[in-house]
Scaffold this motif. Structure first.
Motif: not given
Length: 317
Positions: A275-301
């Motif tokens: 992928f052509n991704l210049p340095l400094g490009s914007a992004a969005a991120a999510s972190v999945y903890s080890d608690r309430m793991e079933p809800l991680a599927l909703i976050r992924q979707v």
């Protein structure tokens, strides 16, 4: 995704009323509506706390402003913009004429002083000269050697070299321009060939559910429809909003102090070389903890839905 969950809940309520023949009264309808608010709201609140998301992420990289150590006119620029360089490659050259002249002058003066020193030492041994002359010439030789060393350093500094492997971006230096050794006037910016850092800025509320080693996913506006796997490598231990510097001012706590977001360093484990991704490009991120793991599927979707939304790009005319 929130609409999908609400429609799913509405479908369950509809089936409950139709199949199980629950009477439609103001109490049953109110219970279904209030229950839906608590169920759907609880799902999203828990998801936001245990599997946080931030739209404020970016690829950061290290640069060095190139400032010459001597003052002079540029006579040659040896690099091209965004061309890979090795450490020690020439970047540009400053006119060495005045610096070479300084070296030649000091070399001649040093040779004369050394000759005079030998002569004075010979005369002193034969009791035909003064010890004072010997000491004076010794001091002169030492001073000229120091000046010559500094002059040679300045002469070598007329050729500016690449500090590390990397490249020069936005090259504006041209032959004939004056290069000045001022930190506020760099002549070019050097980008180091180091692994870039993906830093996501999370709110402080879910900080206890963001730890090194937790799984993460990252999306980029420049790559719609794709989510890349990653892992949290570090959580910033200090925030800029709380730093104190030496001064005569007393600490004043104000309610207007902004709540700083916490920088979280994420390492993308998926291969992104295609992928052509210049340095400094914007992004969005999510972190999945080890608690309430079933809800991680909703976050992924939800994250993937946001990624697909990035394909829509209209510019105002």
């Amino acid at each position: 995704m929130d609409i999908l969950i609400e429609l799913t809940y509405a479908a369950i309520v509809f089936v409950a009323f139709k199949v199980f023949k629950i009477p439609v009264t103001k109490w049953t309808v109110t219970t279904a509506v209030v229950g839906g608010i608590f169920v759907v709201g609880g799902i999203f609140l828990c998801m936001a706390y245990y599997h946080p998301y931030t739209p404020e992420a970016r690829i950061y990289f290290q640069t060095t402003p190139i400032v010459p150590q001597v003052h002079g006119k540029t006579i040659a620029v040896h690099v091209q913009p965004n061309t890979p360089l090795k450490a020690g490659d020439r970047l540009f050259t400053i006119d060495p004429t005045p610096f070479q002249a300084k070296v030649d002058d000091l070399t001649a003066r040093l040779n004369l002083a050394e000759r005079r020193l030998k002569e004075s030492q010979t005369l002193a041994k034969a009791s035909a000269g003064s010890r004072y002359d010997v000491e004076q010439y010794q001091q002169e030789v030492g001073s000229l050697k120091s000046e010559l060393e500094k002059a040679r350093f300045d002469l070598n500094s007329t050729t500016v070299l690449a500090p590390t492997d990397g490249w020069v971006t936005q090259l504006r230096l041209r032959p004939g321009m004056m290069a000045v050794p001022l930190p506020l006037r760099p002549v070019m910016t050097f980008v180091h060939a180091e692994s870039p850092m993906l830093v996501a800025a999370f709110k402080q509320n879910p900080l206890q559910n963001i730890k090194p080693g937790f799984k993460s996913e990252v999306i980029f506006p420049a790559i719609p429809g794709r989510a890349f796997k990653g892992v949290v490598t570090k959580v910033q231990a200090a925030l800029a909003e709380g730093q104190l510097q030496p001064s005569g001012d007393l600490l004043s706590v104000s309610t207007e102090v902004p709540e700083g977001r916490v920088p979280v360093f994420i390492s993308v484990t998926d291969d992104m070389s295609a992928f052509n991704l210049p340095l400094g490009s914007a992004a969005a991120a999510s972190v999945y903890s080890d608690r309430m793991e079933p809800l991680a599927l909703i976050r992924q979707v939800l994250l993937r839905m946001v990624s697909w939304r990035n394909i829509i790009c209209f510019e105002a005319i």
